[in-house]
Design an enzyme around this catalytic site. Sequence first.
Site, mmCIF file in Angstrom:
data_model
loop_
_atom_site.group_PDB
_atom_site.id
_atom_site.type_symbol
_atom_site.label_atom_id
_atom_site.label_comp_id
_atom_site.label_asym_id
_atom_site.label_seq_id
_atom_site.Cartn_x
_atom_site.Cartn_y
_atom_site.Cartn_z
ATOM 1 N N LYS A 46 -6.116 4.978 8.085
ATOM 2 C CA LYS A 46 -4.943 5.714 7.593
ATOM 3 C C LYS A 46 -5.222 7.212 7.521
ATOM 4 O O LYS A 46 -4.400 8.041 7.946
ATOM 5 C CB LYS A 46 -4.541 5.177 6.224
ATOM 6 C CG LYS A 46 -3.952 3.770 6.254
ATOM 7 C CD LYS A 46 -3.651 3.262 4.871
ATOM 8 C CE LYS A 46 -3.013 1.876 4.930
ATOM 9 N NZ LYS A 46 -2.725 1.330 3.596
ATOM 10 N N SER A 85 0.811 -1.216 0.000
ATOM 11 C CA SER A 85 0.000 0.000 0.000
ATOM 12 C C SER A 85 0.850 1.275 0.000
ATOM 13 O O SER A 85 0.331 2.364 -0.260
ATOM 14 C CB SER A 85 -0.936 0.009 1.214
ATOM 15 O OG SER A 85 -0.200 0.055 2.420
#
Length: 812
Positions: free
Chosen positions: A708, A665
């Site tokens: 996040k 990611s």
Amino acid sequence: MAELEADSLYRKCNPASLEFETTDEIKNSTTVIGQDRLSASLEFGTGMGKDGFNIFALGPNQINKQDHLKEFFEEKSADQPVPSDICYVNNFDDHYKPNVLELPAGRGCELHKQMDQFIDDLVPTLTSAFETEEYQNRRQSLQEQVQQEQGQTFEDLKNKAKEKGLALVRTPAGFSFAPLNEEGEIMGKEEIQNLSEEKREELEEKTQDLQEELQKIIQKMPSNRRKARERLKELDEEIATYAIKDLFDEIRDNFSELDNVQEFLDDVELDIVENVQSIMGNQNQSGQGNQLMQMMGGQQSQQRTSKNPVLDRYRVNVMVDNSEAEGAPVIYEDNPNYKNLIGRVEYQSKMGTLSTNFNLIKPGALHRANGGYLILDARQVLLEPFAWEGLKRALKSGELKIESLGESYSMVSTVSLEPEPIQLDVKVILTGERLLYYLLCEYDPEFNKLFKVEADFEDEIDRTEGNNNRYAQLIAGLIDKHELRAFDKKAVARVIEQGSRMVSDNEKLSAQTNEITDLLKEADHWADKSENGQDIVTYEDVEKAIEQKIYRSSRLRDRIQESINRDSIFIDTSGEEVGQINGLSVAKVGNLMFGRPNRITARVQLGKGEIIDIEREVDMSGSIHSKGVLILKGFLGGRYARERPLSLSASLVFEQSYSHIDGDSASSAELYALLSAIGSIPLKQSFSVTGSVNQHGKIQPIGGVNEKIEGFFDICNQRGLTGEQGVLIPSANEKNLMLRNDVVEAVQKDQFHIYSIETVDEGMELLTGLDMGELQEDGSYPEGTINYKITQKLNQLAEKRKAFSKSENSQE
């Protein structure tokens, strides 16, 4: 590229769309909705009667699979016939091999009670019959007849001896013959000695003949006594048969339609008649034995036994009583060890000796579920020694055979029973995680033959208006099951929203009922702790439950954020830097998953096209992360090295990372840092980036997007929002956004920004404020663009490498 509006960051559930005011008003259910594939699999497995079509229900542990399966199979079993009662009775031919007696539902318990009553009445009935004057007279007559016959035989021999001048006399050593004188008296020694030789020889011959006759009479005495005993036994059997006839007639009439019961009663009657004196004779002895055990501190078995152990063999051991059943049984065994599955034979201690009988045979879950459904946790079965093999053996053979493990493995030498096997007709449903199912498929060759039906639980369900109301029914069912306060519609709407947050998808709802149940319980707790002790759980109670759960688990998250704000961990949220960017990662510690920013840096120097992943070099990264870094080389080569080789060497690293890193990611963030370092282009540190990248520069979706974003937002918020900060996410992750209220409010006030991007080019333009630049017909890029600066740098490196190579060759 698009800047996302506040409305797209959180999908609310409109309370007005819910068709109730509180959960007390709606029909509740504990069945997880949206499980069409699962229901079809269960329907097939239920209807398929062939061998081997048992079911494995697989799905995450957070789904309450047991409740769903029990509700499904209880509904199915309601219309199915009630199975027979299963009993064990004594095998009068071999006491170590008890027989199975199957009876219609409810009749087993009835027979058990009647036989217990029969046993209670048996000894008094026999005693009364054998104490009658008629029996005593007949018995005395038989005894007198035997004595008379025996006495007459000796009288005849005595008369015969007298005719021959001899007398039959009894001595301590037995019978003998003595000579008589003329007065008929037994001769003394002197008289015998005075007899002539011829006379003495004559007496000896006569004595010898009579002795032989006496010997024949004595030899016949045991046979005569045996015949006498047989006559007495025939008398006892006649009296016993007559005495117990009324006791049996009542039981026979009650079970006249059941041939197997009639055969059992025939065996019992025959055994009683043959052992009537043993039954009556042991009554007092067993009573004395029980008193002796009690005096010695011994404990009686909990199993009901009579004072006379001989009578216990006439009892009926009801293994499965279906008298109160409605439909086929649905059994869930929460402790599936070998004995609890297959059954067992217990022992009782008497005077230091272990003994057993068919009354001590105990049923297992397979007995109770026979004719119906048995639900088991696969992991628990596999963890119990011998349970898995025992279950498979029963399913393969179609028989339920109770065996002693100790005897099978020669661990004990105690004599055990071998009960007659029971025919098995059961549908077994195993539950477990998907990984466990796939491992069993791979490593147990018999598994696929026995569990051919795969029933897969969905982790999540579609979030539609119709499903919202069905989800509310599920919530109401869980509230009712756990006896919680009713929830108002706003509280239910908040739970539905949290259901989307749990799966990080605003178009889905979580099917993991365990987490929903915990939320409901905690909200109920905070409602109880409110000032007025509310009777209804509100929106505020649910919100507080969510916040408090995060607070209880967030110590480590808070310490990391504190380290960042105290500059122990370096993270910039303003300014610009070359070759430096804020990546985002997710950590899961205990019950909390949270995001945190990570500084990613890149350095470029002259080289041969190598990109060094420092984490990989020191074995601190996983294979997926290493794959992401290698993809970057493919992107650079495809865009910038079509005409010339890459003449650089680059290094990438997660700064201040001291633990293992995996996942791709951060590959887009690494690519941004690398492009910045190559072109000496500053990147805005007010942004943080997440998303994986492919070799064509497309940004791919990632997991944990909400955490996040919130992780970077928390740092910016604590330092002070400037209106310049934000996060870049993949466009494919827009449907996953279910952000906290404070993040949504900051975006709404234009204090924080969230950008959705599809390509690396869009991300670079946001991070640098420059155009990426399109490739022109002459193969160059417009001056001042990002691509132009990068190609210029790469050309310079190529020229330096070429010059350096020539210099090396000239020196040689």
